[in-house]
Design an enzyme around this catalytic site. Structure first.
Site, mmCIF file in Angstrom:
data_model
loop_
_atom_site.group_PDB
_atom_site.id
_atom_site.type_symbol
_atom_site.label_atom_id
_atom_site.label_comp_id
_atom_site.label_asym_id
_atom_site.label_seq_id
_atom_site.Cartn_x
_atom_site.Cartn_y
_atom_site.Cartn_z
ATOM 1 N N ASP A 175 74.072 57.061 35.117
ATOM 2 C CA ASP A 175 73.023 56.990 35.295
ATOM 3 C C ASP A 175 73.368 54.972 35.523
ATOM 4 O OD1 ASP A 175 71.082 54.410 34.310
ATOM 5 O OD2 ASP A 175 70.297 55.696 33.097
ATOM 6 N N HIS A 176 73.232 54.367 36.445
ATOM 7 C CA HIS A 176 73.792 52.970 37.379
ATOM 8 C C HIS A 176 73.780 52.186 36.331
ATOM 9 C CE1 HIS A 176 69.968 52.274 39.837
ATOM 10 N NE2 HIS A 176 71.425 50.888 39.710
ATOM 11 N N HIS A 238 67.360 54.488 33.088
ATOM 12 C CA HIS A 238 67.936 53.423 32.915
ATOM 13 C C HIS A 238 67.248 52.723 32.083
ATOM 14 C CE1 HIS A 238 69.356 54.033 37.144
ATOM 15 N NE2 HIS A 238 68.170 54.175 37.726
#
Ligand code: BG6
Length: 499
Positions: A175-176, A238
């Site tokens: 999950d950047h 996110h």
């Protein structure tokens, strides 16, 4: 910093957009900082027929032209692989063995799935059949890109199928957002300072707001976005992860399991929004054509790959509660959308007002509550809004800012999210990756919203002109007060600011 152990990184989907825009540049940044292993190779793998040389040439397009990249490109290799073709994995295995031997690299492998999700399971299965998935003497890790499932059932199935092939501690669900420096800083702000944590609870916090606005639209990804929408694309992953960091209890230690246990507890405490409650707790919207800075901007339905009657949401705002000891009764509000006035992600903690207003009739300017704004991007930093006496006669009160901007640490470069996360995986640290149970809990929370939208077409999709802050109805979710309308610069808000 200790360098990671020698290994080969295999990127499935190597001819795709993510490899181009994020992965190769992140690897180059690690190379420049001397953080790649002594012995290392990247093996690109996708359907397209390319040679090693072609792949290196392609990499040129993704790398900074002003820099010397020749030595870095010697790490890059390529093997054509169709994810659903078992025979290709036999070839892949031989190629990996040869590469490890030629370059004297220990046969530790990381597999990065940057392909469409429909082939994740077949890649995992084919790797297992070639005995490439068991960590024994050498490590095997698999990084899985989002979307991790498209609803609760598909996420559960994906978890189940991956865990047939790999153990949970080998699976790195990326999950950047967790790779962003300012997100990690939230742990430090909360748990390395004595002044915030005592106030971080229902006794002192009035409400919590999370805004993640993008000024871009779907940018040629209409086909993907049509089946996704803002809830799946941003909120389920996110933004709920951000909520996990804001709301969690202090972990016992800063280690993957300790932190991830606390995040799961937050998700388990999310008060379910039932299908029937969706119209009261959730607002969805879609951008419509408008004029921004004198230019005509298309509406979502006019975008390429989008159904002209689409009801996919490009904006969503949700109100919810976390039913636990710390947060009981405190409303949380999250909103995210495309084609909003600015690209801004931030968290606003609104503190309760003073119990007795001594100065009210003497003139007060600015918001009535104290706010702590944690800016994730851009102009990363922290802002505290509090009240001061306006110099001069009487007791005029005004709101002032105390702010810290990362950019003030001029000598420090903020690493990109992918750079940080790739390095963590290379070092075997899963702290900033999502655990399977957390992903399922997050889906459990959003599933009734998806169901309500599917089962009840009368729930409106509000149009909002591109370049505005989303549907007006999202303002009504907040009973007392309003959203903070952020600007590009952390310290600005309100009517006058640069967007
Ligand atoms: C991605 C979404 O995961 O995150 C995109 O698929 C979105 O739609 C992007 O634009 C936002 O990421 P960032 O880092 O630019 O805020």
């Amino acid at each position: 910093m200790k360098k990671p152990e020698n290994h080969i990184l295999v990127i499935f989907g190597a001819s795709g957009d993510l490899t181009k825009r994020k992965l190769i540049p992140a690897l180059f940044d690690l190379y420049e900082q001397n953080l790649l292993p002594e012995k290392f190779a990247v093996l690109g793998a996708s359907r397209t027929e390319l040679s090693d040389e072609d792949f290196r040439k392609k990499a040129d397009e993704f790398l900074p032209s002003a820099k010397e990249t020749t030595e870095f490109k010697k790490f890059l290799f390529y093997e054509p692989v169709t994810p659903t073709e078992p025979d290709d994995f036999k070839k892949l295995k031989v190629r990996l063995e040869n590469l490890a031997e030629e370059k004297n690299i220990d046969p530790n492998y990381i597999f990065y799935l940057s392909t469409p999700p429909s082939v994740y399971e077949s890649i995992a299965q084919n790797l297992t059949e070639q005995k490439l998935s068991k960590s024994e003497k050498y490590f095997r890790r698999i990084i899985v890109e989002k979307p991790f499932g498209s609803d609760l059932d598909s996420a559960r199935n994906l978890n189940k199928n991956l865990l047939h092939c790999f153990d949970e501690n080998q699976v790195y669900r990326i999950d950047h957002y967790l790779g962003k420096e300012s997100v990690q800083n939230m742990l430090v702000t909360r748990f390395a300072n004595g002044i915030f944590e005592p106030l971080w609870n229902r006794n002192f916090v009035e409400r919590v707001e999370v805004t993640s606005a993008e000024s871009l639209g779907v940018e040629g990804r209409g086909g993907y976005y049509e089946n996704s929408g803002a809830l799946r694309d941003m909120l389920q992953n996110h933004l709920l992860q951000l909520v996990g960091f804001i709301a969690m209890e202090p972990p016992v230690v800063i280690e993957a399991d300790a932190i991830r246990n606390e995040i799961v507890k937050v998700f388990q405490s999310l008060r379910p929004i039932t299908e029937g409650q969706v119209p009261d707790f959730v607002v969805r919207g879609q951008y419509i054509a408008s004029t921004i800075k004198g230019g005509q901007v298309k509406g979502y339905r006019e975008e390429q790959g989008v159904d002209p009657n689409s009801r996919t949401e490009t904006f969503v705002a949700v109100k919810f509660y976390i039913d636990n000891w710390r947060w009981g009764g405190v409303p949380f509000y999250i909103r995210t959308g495309k084609k909003l006035p600015a690209r801004v992600t931030e968290i606003v903690i609104h503190f309760k007002q003073v119990p007795h207003h001594l100065f009210n009739n003497m003139g007060i300017a600015g918001p009535v509550d104290n706010q702590l704004v944690i800016r994730i991007q851009p102009d990363e930093g922290i802002l505290l809004k509090f009240r001061m006496k306006t110099p001069g006669a009487g007791f005029q009160v005004q709101t002032v800012n105390m702010d810290f901007h990362y950019s003030d640490l001029a000598e420090i470069r903020l690493p990109s999210a992918y750079e940080r996360l790739l390095l963590d995986c290379m070092q075997g640290d899963a702290t900033l990756y999502s655990r399977g149970d957390a992903v399922e809990e997050a889906w459990k929370f959003v599933q009734p919203i998806l169901n309500a939208w599917e089962n009840n077409p009368n729930i409106p999709v509000y149009g909002y002109p591109a370049g505005t802050w989303g549907p007006e109805n999202s303002d009504k979710l907040i009973e007392s007060g309003e959203w903070r309308y952020p600007c590009k610069n952390l310290s600005d808000d309100g009517t006058y600011c640069e967007l």
